[in-house]
Design a protein around this motif. Structure first.
Motif, PDB file in Angstrom:
ATOM      1  N   GLN A 131      29.468  53.642  61.211  1.00 23.75           N
ATOM      2  CA  GLN A 131      30.358  52.947  60.283  1.00 23.75           C
ATOM      3  C   GLN A 131      30.018  51.463  60.311  1.00 23.75           C
ATOM      4  OE1 GLN A 131      33.898  54.691  62.334  1.00 23.75           O
ATOM      5  NE2 GLN A 131      34.682  55.030  60.275  1.00 23.75           N
ATOM      6  N   THR A 132      30.157  50.820  59.165  1.00 27.08           N
ATOM      7  CA  THR A 132      29.827  49.403  59.094  1.00 27.08           C
ATOM      8  C   THR A 132      30.747  48.727  58.099  1.00 27.08           C
ATOM      9  OG1 THR A 132      27.991  47.825  58.821  1.00 27.08           O
ATOM     10  CG2 THR A 132      28.076  49.670  57.273  1.00 27.08           C
ATOM     11  N   LEU A 133      31.091  47.469  58.345  1.00 24.65           N
ATOM     12  CA  LEU A 133      32.006  46.758  57.469  1.00 24.65           C
ATOM     13  C   LEU A 133      31.544  45.325  57.269  1.00 24.65           C
ATOM     14  CD1 LEU A 133      34.625  46.612  55.838  1.00 24.65           C
ATOM     15  CD2 LEU A 133      35.816  45.988  57.942  1.00 24.65           C
ATOM     16  N   GLN A 134      31.283  44.997  55.995  1.00 30.77           N
ATOM     17  CA  GLN A 134      30.995  43.626  55.597  1.00 30.77           C
ATOM     18  C   GLN A 134      32.091  43.178  54.634  1.00 30.77           C
ATOM     19  OE1 GLN A 134      28.208  45.999  55.477  1.00 30.77           O
ATOM     20  NE2 GLN A 134      27.972  45.271  57.578  1.00 30.77           N
ATOM     21  N   LEU A 135      32.734  42.070  54.930  1.00 28.22           N
ATOM     22  CA  LEU A 135      33.740  41.520  54.030  1.00 28.22           C
ATOM     23  C   LEU A 135      33.055  40.758  52.901  1.00 28.22           C
ATOM     24  CD1 LEU A 135      36.400  40.141  56.539  1.00 28.22           C
ATOM     25  CD2 LEU A 135      36.335  42.379  55.421  1.00 28.22           C
ATOM     26  N   GLY A 136      33.599  40.886  51.702  1.00 25.43           N
ATOM     27  CA  GLY A 136      33.042  40.205  50.542  1.00 25.43           C
ATOM     28  C   GLY A 136      33.195  41.084  49.316  1.00 25.43           C
ATOM     29  N   ARG A 137      33.850  40.563  48.292  1.00 25.04           N
ATOM     30  CA  ARG A 137      34.126  41.325  47.075  1.00 25.04           C
ATOM     31  C   ARG A 137      33.082  40.991  46.016  1.00 25.04           C
ATOM     32  NH1 ARG A 137      39.036  38.643  48.411  1.00 25.04           N
ATOM     33  NH2 ARG A 137      40.585  39.994  49.419  1.00 25.04           N
ATOM     34  N   GLY A 138      32.242  41.946  45.697  1.00 25.64           N
ATOM     35  CA  GLY A 138      31.259  41.728  44.646  1.00 25.64           C
ATOM     36  C   GLY A 138      31.911  41.409  43.317  1.00 25.64           C
ATOM     37  N   ARG A 139      33.034  42.058  43.028  1.00 26.16           N
ATOM     38  CA  ARG A 139      33.733  41.814  41.767  1.00 26.16           C
ATOM     39  C   ARG A 139      34.157  40.350  41.638  1.00 26.16           C
ATOM     40  NH1 ARG A 139      33.542  42.968  37.141  1.00 26.16           N
ATOM     41  NH2 ARG A 139      33.697  45.220  37.529  1.00 26.16           N
ATOM     42  N   THR A 140      34.647  39.766  42.716  1.00 21.78           N
ATOM     43  CA  THR A 140      35.101  38.373  42.670  1.00 21.78           C
ATOM     44  C   THR A 140      33.960  37.445  42.284  1.00 21.78           C
ATOM     45  OG1 THR A 140      36.800  38.780  44.343  1.00 21.78           O
ATOM     46  CG2 THR A 140      36.108  36.500  44.021  1.00 21.78           C
ATOM     47  N   LEU A 141      32.800  37.613  42.915  1.00 20.91           N
ATOM     48  CA  LEU A 141      31.669  36.740  42.611  1.00 20.91           C
ATOM     49  C   LEU A 141      31.132  36.991  41.209  1.00 20.91           C
ATOM     50  CD1 LEU A 141      31.815  36.030  45.629  1.00 20.91           C
ATOM     51  CD2 LEU A 141      29.316  35.988  45.644  1.00 20.91           C
ATOM     52  N   ALA A 142      31.044  38.255  40.797  1.00 18.53           N
ATOM     53  CA  ALA A 142      30.515  38.560  39.471  1.00 18.53           C
ATOM     54  C   ALA A 142      31.369  37.920  38.377  1.00 18.53           C
ATOM     55  CB  ALA A 142      30.434  40.076  39.279  1.00 18.53           C
ATOM     56  N   ASP A 143      32.690  38.045  38.495  1.00 19.08           N
ATOM     57  CA  ASP A 143      33.567  37.486  37.473  1.00 19.08           C
ATOM     58  C   ASP A 143      33.614  35.966  37.529  1.00 19.08           C
ATOM     59  OD1 ASP A 143      34.112  40.051  36.689  1.00 19.08           O
ATOM     60  OD2 ASP A 143      36.070  40.170  37.656  1.00 19.08           O
ATOM     61  N   GLU A 144      33.587  35.408  38.720  1.00 14.78           N
ATOM     62  CA  GLU A 144      33.642  33.954  38.866  1.00 14.78           C
ATOM     63  C   GLU A 144      32.363  33.293  38.365  1.00 14.78           C
ATOM     64  OE1 GLU A 144      34.992  30.119  40.022  1.00 14.78           O
ATOM     65  OE2 GLU A 144      36.084  32.025  39.860  1.00 14.78           O
ATOM     66  N   LEU A 145      31.219  33.930  38.611  1.00 13.58           N
ATOM     67  CA  LEU A 145      29.924  33.306  38.327  1.00 13.58           C
ATOM     68  C   LEU A 145      29.276  33.819  37.052  1.00 13.58           C
ATOM     69  CD1 LEU A 145      28.545  33.414  41.978  1.00 13.58           C
ATOM     70  CD2 LEU A 145      29.691  31.513  40.826  1.00 13.58           C
ATOM     71  N   GLY A 146      29.783  34.927  36.497  1.00 15.03           N
ATOM     72  CA  GLY A 146      29.219  35.457  35.264  1.00 15.03           C
ATOM     73  C   GLY A 146      27.845  36.054  35.427  1.00 15.03           C
ATOM     74  N   VAL A 147      27.554  36.581  36.614  1.00 14.24           N
ATOM     75  CA  VAL A 147      26.230  37.125  36.930  1.00 14.24           C
ATOM     76  C   VAL A 147      26.418  38.472  37.629  1.00 14.24           C
ATOM     77  CG1 VAL A 147      24.100  36.745  38.265  1.00 14.24           C
ATOM     78  CG2 VAL A 147      25.268  34.814  37.194  1.00 14.24           C
ATOM     79  N   PRO A 148      25.571  39.464  37.338  1.00 12.90           N
ATOM     80  CA  PRO A 148      25.651  40.719  38.093  1.00 12.90           C
ATOM     81  C   PRO A 148      25.440  40.482  39.581  1.00 12.90           C
ATOM     82  CG  PRO A 148      24.249  40.978  36.166  1.00 12.90           C
ATOM     83  CD  PRO A 148      24.528  39.509  36.295  1.00 12.90           C
ATOM     84  N   VAL A 149      26.213  41.178  40.389  1.00 13.99           N
ATOM     85  CA  VAL A 149      26.180  41.004  41.838  1.00 13.99           C
ATOM     86  C   VAL A 149      25.916  42.358  42.497  1.00 13.99           C
ATOM     87  CG1 VAL A 149      27.541  40.416  43.896  1.00 13.99           C
ATOM     88  CG2 VAL A 149      27.722  39.017  41.826  1.00 13.99           C
ATOM     89  N   VAL A 150      24.976  42.367  43.433  1.00 10.82           N
ATOM     90  CA  VAL A 150      24.725  43.539  44.268  1.00 10.82           C
ATOM     91  C   VAL A 150      25.285  43.230  45.652  1.00 10.82           C
ATOM     92  CG1 VAL A 150      23.005  45.145  45.160  1.00 10.82           C
ATOM     93  CG2 VAL A 150      22.622  44.009  42.965  1.00 10.82           C
ATOM     94  N   TYR A 151      26.103  44.153  46.186  1.00 14.93           N
ATOM     95  CA  TYR A 151      26.721  43.928  47.488  1.00 14.93           C
ATOM     96  C   TYR A 151      26.832  45.259  48.218  1.00 14.93           C
ATOM     97  CZ  TYR A 151      31.205  45.778  45.791  1.00 14.93           C
ATOM     98  OH  TYR A 151      32.198  46.585  45.310  1.00 14.93           O
ATOM     99  N   ASP A 152      27.443  45.247  49.396  1.00 16.58           N
ATOM    100  CA  ASP A 152      27.627  46.454  50.204  1.00 16.58           C
ATOM    101  C   ASP A 152      26.282  47.174  50.398  1.00 16.58           C
ATOM    102  OD1 ASP A 152      28.880  48.395  51.709  1.00 16.58           O
ATOM    103  OD2 ASP A 152      29.630  49.517  49.977  1.00 16.58           O
ATOM    104  N   PHE A 153      25.334  46.460  50.979  1.00 19.44           N
ATOM    105  CA  PHE A 153      23.971  46.976  51.109  1.00 19.44           C
ATOM    106  C   PHE A 153      23.817  48.034  52.200  1.00 19.44           C
ATOM    107  CE2 PHE A 153      23.219  42.946  48.970  1.00 19.44           C
ATOM    108  CZ  PHE A 153      22.160  43.232  48.118  1.00 19.44           C
TER     109      PHE A 153
END
Length: 383
Positions: A131-153
């Motif tokens: 199990q692994t956990l990285q904090l960080g919401r891809g949706r937040t960055l995508a909407d704030e920056l207007g760019v597609p975001v890849v996260y939770d690698f």
């Protein structure tokens, strides 16, 4: 070398879709377990080759930010993936997202690779799922920056039975090709945990976490109210190494596991064993523990050259001790023209493009996954 400049207008971030370009301007983000801050780096890539490097930036966590993240990390250790997640995670995630957005500033890209903040990582062990956990919401960055975001690698690899780390090796392979490096090169990253990729004549052979990086040493310095890290290795150079203690630590089960293997920074929480040691002797012993655990892995690689990246390359005591314990040439990233501070951020820019193209980012030889695995969740900004 290709250089891409920052834009002064945030509105210019919004790109046309679909994302079907031959080459991408990709922005990568990395925040390590040392909690020293966020690194931002831009590269141009098609997901196979590197064509150039662009702007970089960084932003430090404030004292209050660190306090929030440290509290969430301690809660995560106590939680251990059992039961509902602690409430502190949401507050910490707000911090992680905000500092990353601030670090990006006016930089622009076609796509963003957002690693997030690892607060707990349990690799698969003894038939138990990882199990692994990285904090960080891809949706937040995508909407704030207007760019597609890849996260939770990491989740896809762990869910398939892989270690979930390290993930940078396929980028290390591309980087060695870009630089035309021949022979057997070990690309070594020393962060909170150390990891290494063996690249032979531009081809990735294997990779693994080695053991402790700067993490235990940093914790020792902080616990002794001597700062946040051993600047220039001065304390480690002044102390006496307790080799018997290191040999005892190297008997931990982690070091008996076959490679590839992965670790959490807090798997090497050995500070209780150093009670009664002077500040300098504890620092020297922890620096040597880092170096010797790396050297143990390198022994199996018949390595020609070790290229040291990450914060650990700035600690001459660790680098010198590593040089003593290995027959390979030990050099720093800058000696081959790389940016040793930004290499991991660059890696997640590269992995974002590979994820977009559904290309694998982890392999049996790097994470122990049963087959090459793509990874990363892609979030597009809302219209």
């Amino acid at each position: 070398m290709v250089i891409f400049s920052a834009s002064n207008e945030r509105e210019s971030r919004v790109k046309a879709y679909p994302m079907d370009k031959d080459r991408y301007i990709a922005l990568g983000l990395m925040s390590g377990t040392s909690l020293d801050g966020v690194d931002v780096a831009i590269i141009e890539t098609d997901g196979f080759e590197i064509f150039g490097f662009g702007d970089t930036a960084e932003s430090n966590f404030s004292k209050d930010d660190k306090t929030i993240l440290q509290a969430a990390t301690q809660d995560a250790l106590d939680w251990g993936f059992a039961g509902p997640p602690p409430n502190s995670f949401a507050r910490a995630e707000d911090v992680v997202d905000r500092v990353h957005v601030d670090a990006i500033g006016a930089l622009t890209a076609d796509i963003i690779g957002y690693h997030g903040q690892t607060i707990l990582h349990h690799p698969p062990l003894n038939s138990q799922d990882g199990q692994t956990l990285q904090l960080g919401r891809g949706r937040t960055l995508a909407d704030e920056l207007g760019v597609p975001v890849v996260y939770d690698f990491r989740t896809a690899d762990v869910s398939a039975g892989g270690q979930g780390a390290p993930l940078a090796p396929i980028y290390h392979e591309a980087l060695c090709r870009y630089s035309g490096l021949s022979g057997r090169n070990a690309v070594l990253n020393i962060g909170g945990v150390s990891n290494v990729s063996l690249i032979e004549d531009g081809q990735l052979q294997w990779a693994t976490d080695c053991g402790p990086g700067n993490g235990p040493l940093d914790s020792w310095i902080v616990s002794n109210s001597a700062g946040s890290f051993d600047r220039d290795g001065l304390l480690s150079f002044e102390g006496v190494v307790d080799h018997a203690m290191i040999n005892q630590w190297l008997e931990q089960s982690f070091f008996a596991r076959p490679i590839p293997r992965s670790a959490d920074r807090y798997d090497f929480d050995v500070l209780d064993d150093l009670q009664g040691y002077s500040l300098e002797d504890g620092a020297a012993t922890l620096a040597a523990f880092c170096a010797q655990s790396i050297a143990t892995v390198l022994e199996a690689g018949n390595v020609d050259r070790v290229i040291v990246c990450g914060g650990g390359r700035r600690n001459p005591a660790i680098v010198t001790m590593l040089d003593i314990h290995t027959d390979a040439e030990v050099i720093r990233a800058e000696d081959v023209g790389w940016d040793g501070d930004m290499l991991e951020a660059q890696a997640f820019a590269y992995l974002a493009v590979r994820s977009l193209k559904n290309l694998p980012i982890s392999f049996p030889s790097t994470t122990g996954a049963p087959a090459p695995k793509t990874g990363g969740r892609i979030i597009y900004p809302k219209a």
